[in-house]
Design a protein around this motif. Structure first.
Motif, PDB file in Angstrom:
ATOM      1  N   VAL A 146       0.830  -1.205   0.000  1.00 37.56           N
ATOM      2  CA  VAL A 146       0.000   0.000   0.000  1.00 37.56           C
ATOM      3  C   VAL A 146       0.865   1.256   0.000  1.00 37.56           C
ATOM      4  O   VAL A 146       2.055   1.224   0.312  1.00 37.56           O
ATOM      5  CB  VAL A 146      -0.950   0.023   1.222  1.00 37.56           C
ATOM      6  N   ASP A 147       0.215   2.366  -0.361  1.00 39.72           N
ATOM      7  CA  ASP A 147       0.874   3.668  -0.302  1.00 39.72           C
ATOM      8  C   ASP A 147      -0.201   4.722  -0.098  1.00 39.72           C
ATOM      9  O   ASP A 147      -1.383   4.491  -0.353  1.00 39.72           O
ATOM     10  CB  ASP A 147       1.658   3.948  -1.589  1.00 39.72           C
ATOM     11  N   LYS A 148       0.233   5.859   0.362  1.00 34.62           N
ATOM     12  CA  LYS A 148      -0.658   7.010   0.558  1.00 34.62           C
ATOM     13  C   LYS A 148       0.033   8.244   0.011  1.00 34.62           C
ATOM     14  O   LYS A 148       1.247   8.424   0.174  1.00 34.62           O
ATOM     15  CB  LYS A 148      -0.964   7.160   2.052  1.00 34.62           C
ATOM     16  N   HIS A 149      -0.737   9.095  -0.666  1.00 34.47           N
ATOM     17  CA  HIS A 149      -0.155  10.299  -1.255  1.00 34.47           C
ATOM     18  C   HIS A 149      -1.155  11.440  -1.132  1.00 34.47           C
ATOM     19  O   HIS A 149      -2.364  11.222  -1.217  1.00 34.47           O
ATOM     20  CB  HIS A 149       0.172  10.067  -2.732  1.00 34.47           C
ATOM     21  N   CYS A 150      -0.652  12.643  -0.936  1.00 42.76           N
ATOM     22  CA  CYS A 150      -1.490  13.841  -0.943  1.00 42.76           C
ATOM     23  C   CYS A 150      -1.119  14.679  -2.162  1.00 42.76           C
ATOM     24  O   CYS A 150       0.077  14.848  -2.454  1.00 42.76           O
ATOM     25  CB  CYS A 150      -1.292  14.647   0.338  1.00 42.76           C
ATOM     26  N   VAL A 151      -2.113  15.200  -2.862  1.00 39.42           N
ATOM     27  CA  VAL A 151      -1.817  16.002  -4.058  1.00 39.42           C
ATOM     28  C   VAL A 151      -1.203  17.343  -3.690  1.00 39.42           C
ATOM     29  O   VAL A 151      -0.647  18.032  -4.543  1.00 39.42           O
ATOM     30  CB  VAL A 151      -3.062  16.213  -4.941  1.00 39.42           C
ATOM     31  N   GLY A 152      -1.277  17.732  -2.419  1.00 37.90           N
ATOM     32  CA  GLY A 152      -0.587  18.927  -1.961  1.00 37.90           C
ATOM     33  C   GLY A 152      -1.437  20.185  -2.058  1.00 37.90           C
ATOM     34  O   GLY A 152      -2.644  20.142  -2.308  1.00 37.90           O
ATOM     35  N   GLY A 153      -0.754  21.312  -1.846  1.00 41.27           N
ATOM     36  CA  GLY A 153      -1.419  22.607  -1.924  1.00 41.27           C
ATOM     37  C   GLY A 153      -1.992  23.096  -0.618  1.00 41.27           C
ATOM     38  O   GLY A 153      -2.636  24.143  -0.572  1.00 41.27           O
ATOM     39  N   LEU A 154      -1.783  22.341   0.472  1.00 42.74           N
ATOM     40  CA  LEU A 154      -2.333  22.712   1.770  1.00 42.74           C
ATOM     41  C   LEU A 154      -1.180  22.816   2.767  1.00 42.74           C
ATOM     42  O   LEU A 154      -0.498  21.823   3.026  1.00 42.74           O
ATOM     43  CB  LEU A 154      -3.334  21.647   2.224  1.00 42.74           C
ATOM     44  N   PRO A 155      -0.933  23.983   3.339  1.00 43.85           N
ATOM     45  CA  PRO A 155       0.175  24.111   4.305  1.00 43.85           C
ATOM     46  C   PRO A 155      -0.020  23.184   5.496  1.00 43.85           C
ATOM     47  O   PRO A 155      -1.150  22.911   5.924  1.00 43.85           O
ATOM     48  CB  PRO A 155       0.104  25.584   4.729  1.00 43.85           C
ATOM     49  N   GLY A 156       1.085  22.699   6.042  1.00 42.10           N
ATOM     50  CA  GLY A 156       1.011  21.731   7.127  1.00 42.10           C
ATOM     51  C   GLY A 156       0.536  20.395   6.574  1.00 42.10           C
ATOM     52  O   GLY A 156       1.145  19.856   5.643  1.00 42.10           O
ATOM     53  N   ASN A 157      -0.512  19.839   7.137  1.00 47.47           N
ATOM     54  CA  ASN A 157      -1.132  18.604   6.619  1.00 47.47           C
ATOM     55  C   ASN A 157      -0.126  17.458   6.520  1.00 47.47           C
ATOM     56  O   ASN A 157      -0.181  16.667   5.577  1.00 47.47           O
ATOM     57  CB  ASN A 157      -1.771  18.866   5.247  1.00 47.47           C
ATOM     58  N   ARG A 158       0.781  17.361   7.484  1.00 44.79           N
ATOM     59  CA  ARG A 158       1.836  16.359   7.390  1.00 44.79           C
ATOM     60  C   ARG A 158       1.359  15.031   7.981  1.00 44.79           C
ATOM     61  O   ARG A 158       1.847  14.563   9.008  1.00 44.79           O
ATOM     62  CB  ARG A 158       3.094  16.889   8.096  1.00 44.79           C
ATOM     63  N   THR A 159       0.392  14.451   7.319  1.00 40.81           N
ATOM     64  CA  THR A 159      -0.219  13.208   7.802  1.00 40.81           C
ATOM     65  C   THR A 159       0.581  11.967   7.436  1.00 40.81           C
ATOM     66  O   THR A 159       0.465  10.938   8.113  1.00 40.81           O
ATOM     67  CB  THR A 159      -1.635  13.059   7.225  1.00 40.81           C
ATOM     68  N   THR A 160       1.379  12.017   6.369  1.00 41.39           N
ATOM     69  CA  THR A 160       1.980  10.792   5.828  1.00 41.39           C
ATOM     70  C   THR A 160       2.803   9.998   6.843  1.00 41.39           C
ATOM     71  O   THR A 160       2.607   8.784   6.972  1.00 41.39           O
ATOM     72  CB  THR A 160       2.810  11.124   4.585  1.00 41.39           C
TER      73      THR A 160
END
Length: 490
Positions: free
Chosen positions: A159-173
């Motif tokens: 599995v993998d998880k990715h965020c498309v970005g554009g949101l400050p912070g949001n360091r969930t990975t």
């Protein structure tokens, strides 16, 4: 020559050099520099006579690293072979579609270093916006995977998880990786450094553990702990993507097709077969509308399906930053607070990470439908996620404490009222002007979120910088834009 040109190989010659006269080289010519059995294609800069002797060629740091050797070694200079693939880029500019073989040629030449910065910028621009069709995006993704190494794992589900970005912070990975690995999933997470943001996942993770792992070491970490969080650029996985990111960063834009190709190619190269994508949607996020989210989600699903990757896209709130920290070290402190179950940990970051981790547990077969979130919450609560994160950091080279900035300045509310909105892009710009991500302790510590009641003089955010000059530079811009955080009367 001791000149840092980032990753671009550059060569330096005098204009009266016999090689320049014989070969017709001029400033910005592309030349092949050979040294023993190594060669590199470099961009030529012309220098004044005092800097070099007529029979000497100087090299930038990037070219020097590529060639090796020692000062005084004989070098062979010549014209490179004609760049046949660039006709594909010209064709795209004039309205033609890329062929599959054409994109294979373009990406192979980019990976081999045959494209100059200008030529890569032309390719990036020709693909910008919605210029690439779904078929072209699939072909581009395949070409990017084929140009590098591809990992394979013994687990049937990776599995993998990715965020498309554009949101400050949001360091969930890193939190999601820790929970997923603690649950027994295989999650070889390769992350990018910042492109247009104050921090990327790799920048934040580098505050806590080494991320520049080579492929054998990364494989050892995953085999030992089930997961990792490393910088993908160090391992030759979809290497063309890292070269294109180098050009996209100063241009400050992403394109839909290249974004999809970048995400999917990296996941396929890392050996994943199940991917969860976090897509924040908001007026100042990267994806700004439901229509844009629909379009990008369709493309991601289409490319994933065509190439054997099971993709799930989860839309999340992109109206404001997530967590308090914006910048590598400040984001690292946030995720430590969540993983360690500290009383003051940012609730929004914890809940978003748990939502995504729960979905990943369901996708990976570790939890039934609707059971992933409570299972993820328990793994965080009972310390399993923190212990797994510690173990991953130790396997990557050791857990360390993030730095603190030497200089700070608070920005306060100018009136009583309620926080109506927060401009993600402007807040990210302020953090970058303060030095993030190059100055890792720089950035913003957010004190409020949308809906909070504030009084005049109450802190809204604290600016962090590693030098007085950077602090003053960012503070001047922040002071000129008080609308970054909108406050309205109740």
């Amino acid at each position: 020559m001791g000149i840092n040109t980032y990753q671009e190989p550059v060569a330096y010659l005098r204009s009266d050099s016999p090689v320049c006269r014989a070969q017709g080289f001029d400033a910005h010519s592309r030349i092949r520099v050979g040294l023993g059995d190594r060669a590199v294609i470099a961009t030529l800069n012309i220098v004044d006579p005092p800097l070099l002797a007529p029979d000497r060629v100087g090299l930038s740091e990037a070219a020097w690293r590529a060639l090796g050797g020692a000062d005084g070694d004989p070098a062979q200079l010549s014209h490179p072979e004609p760049l046949e693939s660039f006709s594909q880029v010209r064709g795209k500019v004039y309205g033609h579609s890329y062929s599959r073989s054409g994109l294979q040629m373009v990406i192979a030449d980019i990976t081999a270093g045959r494209y100059s910065e200008l030529e890569m910028a032309a390719f990036v621009t020709a693909c910008a916006g919605s210029a690439l069709s779904l078929d072209e995006t699939i072909a581009l993704t395949e070409a990017m995977v084929d140009a590098g190494q591809r990992l394979h794992w013994p687990s049937a589900v990776v599995v993998d998880k990715h965020c498309v970005g554009g949101l400050p912070g949001n360091r969930t990975t890193p939190i999601v990786v820790a929970i997923a690995a603690a649950a027994g999933l295989t999650i070889p997470k390769t992350s990018s450094r910042a492109i247009t943001s104050p921090s990327g996942t790799a920048d934040t993770m580098a505050m806590l553990a080494p991320v520049d792992l080579e492929l054998p070491r990364m494989r050892q970490v995953v085999e030992r702990e089930g997961g990792c969080v490393v910088w993908g650029g160090a391992m030759g996985l979809s290497p063309a993507d890292d070269l294109l990111i180098r050009v996209e960063r100063p241009l400050d834009f992403d394109s839909e097709g290249q974004l999809a190709a970048s995400i999917i190619s990296k996941k396929l190269a890392a050996g994943s077969n199940h991917l969860l994508i976090d897509m924040p949607v908001g007026p100042t996020a990267k994806v700004r509308s439901a229509h844009a989210a629909d379009t990008l989600a369709r493309r991601l699903h289409g490319v994933g399906e065509a190439l054997g990757l099971n993709v799930r896209v989860t839309r999340t709130d992109g109206s404001q930053p997530v967590g308090r920290g914006i910048g590598p070290a400040l984001e690292a402190w946030d995720l430590l607070a969540v993983l360690q179950n500290q009383a003051g940990a940012p609730t929004d970051l914890r809940e978003r990470a748990l939502l995504l981790a729960g979905q990943l547990l369901e996708i990976g077969g570790k939890a039934g439908h609707g059971e992933g979130l409570p299972q993820a919450r328990e793994l965080l609560r009972n310390g399993s996620a923190w212990r797994k994160f510690e173990a991953i950091c130790q396997a990557q080279g050791g857990l360390r404490e993030p730095p603190r900035a030497a200089h700070t300045q608070e920005f306060t509310a100018g009136r009583d009222g309620r926080v109506q909105s927060i401009d993600n892009r402007r807040l990210a710009r302020i953090a970058k002007l303060a030095g993030a991500p190059a100055s890792p302790a720089a950035g913003i510590e957010l004190q409020v979120h949308c809906g909070d009641r504030v009084e005049r003089g109450q802190p809204l955010y604290r600016l962090h910088a590693q030098s007085p000059g950077e602090l003053a530079y960012a503070a001047a811009y922040a002071g000129a834009h008080p609308e970054t955080i909108q406050i309205t009367e109740d």
